[in-house]
Scaffold this motif. Sequence first.
Motif, PDB file in Angstrom:
ATOM      1  N   LEU A 136       0.936  -1.224  -0.101  1.00 32.48           N
ATOM      2  CA  LEU A 136      -0.090   0.033  -0.088  1.00 32.48           C
ATOM      3  C   LEU A 136       0.909   1.326  -0.086  1.00 32.48           C
ATOM      4  N   LEU A 137       1.738   1.310   0.881  1.00 35.30           N
ATOM      5  CA  LEU A 137       2.734   2.598   1.022  1.00 35.30           C
ATOM      6  C   LEU A 137       3.393   2.656  -0.054  1.00 35.30           C
ATOM      7  N   VAL A 138       4.004   1.669  -0.906  1.00 31.46           N
ATOM      8  CA  VAL A 138       4.906   2.067  -2.232  1.00 31.46           C
ATOM      9  C   VAL A 138       4.020   2.381  -3.307  1.00 31.46           C
ATOM     10  N   SER A 139       3.048   1.610  -3.322  1.00 30.93           N
ATOM     11  CA  SER A 139       2.039   1.948  -4.452  1.00 30.93           C
ATOM     12  C   SER A 139       1.750   3.212  -4.575  1.00 30.93           C
ATOM     13  N   VAL A 140       1.096   3.616  -3.577  1.00 29.92           N
ATOM     14  CA  VAL A 140       0.685   4.972  -3.119  1.00 29.92           C
ATOM     15  C   VAL A 140       1.472   6.160  -3.556  1.00 29.92           C
ATOM     16  N   LEU A 141       2.928   5.907  -3.230  1.00 27.34           N
ATOM     17  CA  LEU A 141       3.974   6.729  -3.265  1.00 27.34           C
ATOM     18  C   LEU A 141       4.403   6.820  -4.866  1.00 27.34           C
ATOM     19  N   LEU A 142       4.112   5.656  -5.443  1.00 25.10           N
ATOM     20  CA  LEU A 142       4.757   5.530  -6.940  1.00 25.10           C
ATOM     21  C   LEU A 142       3.504   6.167  -7.798  1.00 25.10           C
ATOM     22  N   LEU A 143       2.349   6.190  -7.519  1.00 24.80           N
ATOM     23  CA  LEU A 143       1.413   6.725  -8.030  1.00 24.80           C
ATOM     24  C   LEU A 143       1.400   8.186  -8.161  1.00 24.80           C
ATOM     25  N   ILE A 144       1.857   8.672  -6.984  1.00 24.05           N
ATOM     26  CA  ILE A 144       1.891  10.031  -6.833  1.00 24.05           C
ATOM     27  C   ILE A 144       3.074  10.613  -7.489  1.00 24.05           C
ATOM     28  N   LEU A 145       4.180   9.832  -7.210  1.00 21.78           N
ATOM     29  CA  LEU A 145       5.534  10.357  -7.856  1.00 21.78           C
ATOM     30  C   LEU A 145       5.501  10.391  -9.539  1.00 21.78           C
ATOM     31  N   LEU A 146       4.623   9.109  -9.982  1.00 15.39           N
ATOM     32  CA  LEU A 146       4.758   8.737 -11.410  1.00 15.39           C
ATOM     33  C   LEU A 146       3.624   9.386 -12.039  1.00 15.39           C
ATOM     34  N   SER A 147       2.842  10.209 -11.437  1.00 19.52           N
ATOM     35  CA  SER A 147       1.508  10.767 -11.963  1.00 19.52           C
ATOM     36  C   SER A 147       1.723  11.401 -13.474  1.00 19.52           C
ATOM     37  N   PRO A 148       2.728  12.415 -13.581  1.00 16.76           N
ATOM     38  CA  PRO A 148       3.122  12.864 -14.624  1.00 16.76           C
ATOM     39  C   PRO A 148       3.450  11.755 -15.807  1.00 16.76           C
TER      40      PRO A 148
END
Length: 217
Positions: free
Chosen positions: A19-31
């Motif tokens: 959960l933690l990593v996937s949320v962070l990745l979705l935020i960071l990789l949103s562009p």
Amino acid sequence: MDLKSRKRIPPLLKRLFDLLVSVLLLILLSPVLLILVLLVWVFMGGPVIFAQRRPGLYGKIFTVYKFRTMRSTHATDGSPLPDEVRLTRLGTFMRSASLDELPELFNVLKGEMSLVGPRPLLIAYLDRYSPEQARRHDVLPGITGWAQVNGRNALSWEDKFKLDVWYVDHWSFWLDIKILFLTVWKVFKRESINAPGSATAPEFMGTLTKNNQTGKK
């Protein structure tokens, strides 16, 4: 780590980490996700997302999400053209960099997949696994896995499944961390993306036994 501990920790530590990593990745990789959505739409049209039913934990069916990498073109008889014909240059690039897998982070958020685990394959394969190979479904499927960092599509199906089952039997939190770091390195090097002589991977038809029969009927 004893078997009792291994059965207790994955639903807790592994799920929280996912959960933690996937949320962070979705935020960071949103562009990056937005750019890929636009590129797929411009060069291949809709739909942008490829959705397909796949077996997950204990064979339970769920819908996996990926960026579309192939054109929706068919032969005159209505059958899909070969992968190497339908695969676009953009799709080839996304596959080589594993960018087409990014939408699977939403599957991780939903609890249908993990960051690390055996890859979710086709439903048609369920009846083709040997009992030993079918044990790959004893854990959540993953975006990356032990087989992916040890040869990926350059491996035979049998070797992939042996590595999948090895992961099931030897899971640990630190093994997941190791696999994630190795995945980043493999993506950077772009190794073993396709099976030899194939644009993607050949269909798994079952493992032949000494009696010249598939492992499971």
